[in-house]
Enzyme design. Sequence first.
Site, PDB file in Angstrom:
ATOM      1  N   GLU A 137      44.617  87.209  21.155  1.00 48.13           N
ATOM      2  CA  GLU A 137      45.180  88.382  20.621  1.00 48.13           C
ATOM      3  C   GLU A 137      44.208  89.396  20.038  1.00 48.13           C
ATOM      4  O   GLU A 137      44.671  90.527  19.790  1.00 48.13           O
ATOM      5  CB  GLU A 137      46.123  88.073  19.380  1.00 48.13           C
ATOM      6  CG  GLU A 137      47.238  87.071  19.636  1.00 48.13           C
ATOM      7  CD  GLU A 137      48.373  87.992  20.646  1.00 48.13           C
ATOM      8  OE1 GLU A 137      48.053  89.080  20.689  1.00 48.13           O
ATOM      9  OE2 GLU A 137      49.421  87.291  21.156  1.00 48.13           O
ATOM     10  N   GLU A 191      40.498  64.252  22.504  1.00 45.85           N
ATOM     11  CA  GLU A 191      40.148  64.676  21.204  1.00 45.85           C
ATOM     12  C   GLU A 191      38.899  63.354  20.852  1.00 45.85           C
ATOM     13  O   GLU A 191      38.200  63.821  19.887  1.00 45.85           O
ATOM     14  CB  GLU A 191      41.278  64.681  20.285  1.00 45.85           C
ATOM     15  CG  GLU A 191      41.744  63.193  19.980  1.00 45.85           C
ATOM     16  CD  GLU A 191      42.737  63.536  18.650  1.00 45.85           C
ATOM     17  OE1 GLU A 191      42.551  62.773  17.743  1.00 45.85           O
ATOM     18  OE2 GLU A 191      43.632  64.153  18.696  1.00 45.85           O
TER      19      GLU A 191
END
Length: 301
Positions: A85, A116
């Site tokens: 953004e 992970e």
Amino acid sequence: MPNAIHALVTESRNPFSTHIDQLSTLDMLAVINQEDQKVPFAIENVLPEIAQAVDAIAETFMKNGRLIYLGAGTSGRLGILDASECPPTFGTPHEQVVGLIAGGQQAILKAVENAEDDRSAGEQDLRNLALNEKDVVVGIAASGRTPYVLAGIEYANHVGCVTVGISCNPDSALAALANIAITPIVGPEVITGSSRMKAGTAQKLILNMLTTGAMIKTGKVFGNLMVDVVATNEKLVERQKNIVMEVTQCDRQQAEQALLQSNGQCKVAIVMLLLNMSAEEAKNCLAQANGFIHQALTLVK
């Protein structure tokens, strides 16, 4: 790890939602909403640490350094969302704010098993970006124990970066490793262990603060207007015009003309109109002021 998984706050059972499966839809949502209201208060408690991180990020931006987010699952996706953004909102280069996720690009849309837990990938992903000491690395892990994130922060510390750790459990391994530890304690999730909920909301709010705060401090905002917005669609074209009109009190035709002459750069158009100068003169003025409109206006006066 200093905390066994079962002892983590984010893995504990919430006493207010133990019978949520037996509630009406409205009552179920009321429980979720009530728990969500705890998130802003948890963040209020860590505002000093967030401020430290904002100052560090702003300083690194002024030195042409980068902000790099590192996370797995929801945490990684939130980092990518925030990073993506920044270019349209603040006119920043795409490489200035980067989001890394365990498992790579495919993990954005679909969970990658065991990603992970891959410590080597946490370091390697940063190496692939040619990490250097000018960068700030923000590790995001609700549990505070994600191996991918911990390894990345360890490597970033070794390189000499400022490191930030965002977790939702007290005394986490991530908090111990990072230079700046941001630890909003939002309490147990409505659905036990579902850290995409309150923990994810807290992380999103903090990431909003980190980038927005740093952009404000580096001149990307004038008043509360996004004066470096890039007009990538019709809505943003109109927003640019409205911003120029709001700041300079000019009419729409003048705003359109100034934006045309400035090649769609709001800041330049504003300085042109306020100081009655050409686009080239306005660009030079802003360059001398490091992109800050307030300072540019003072320079000429």
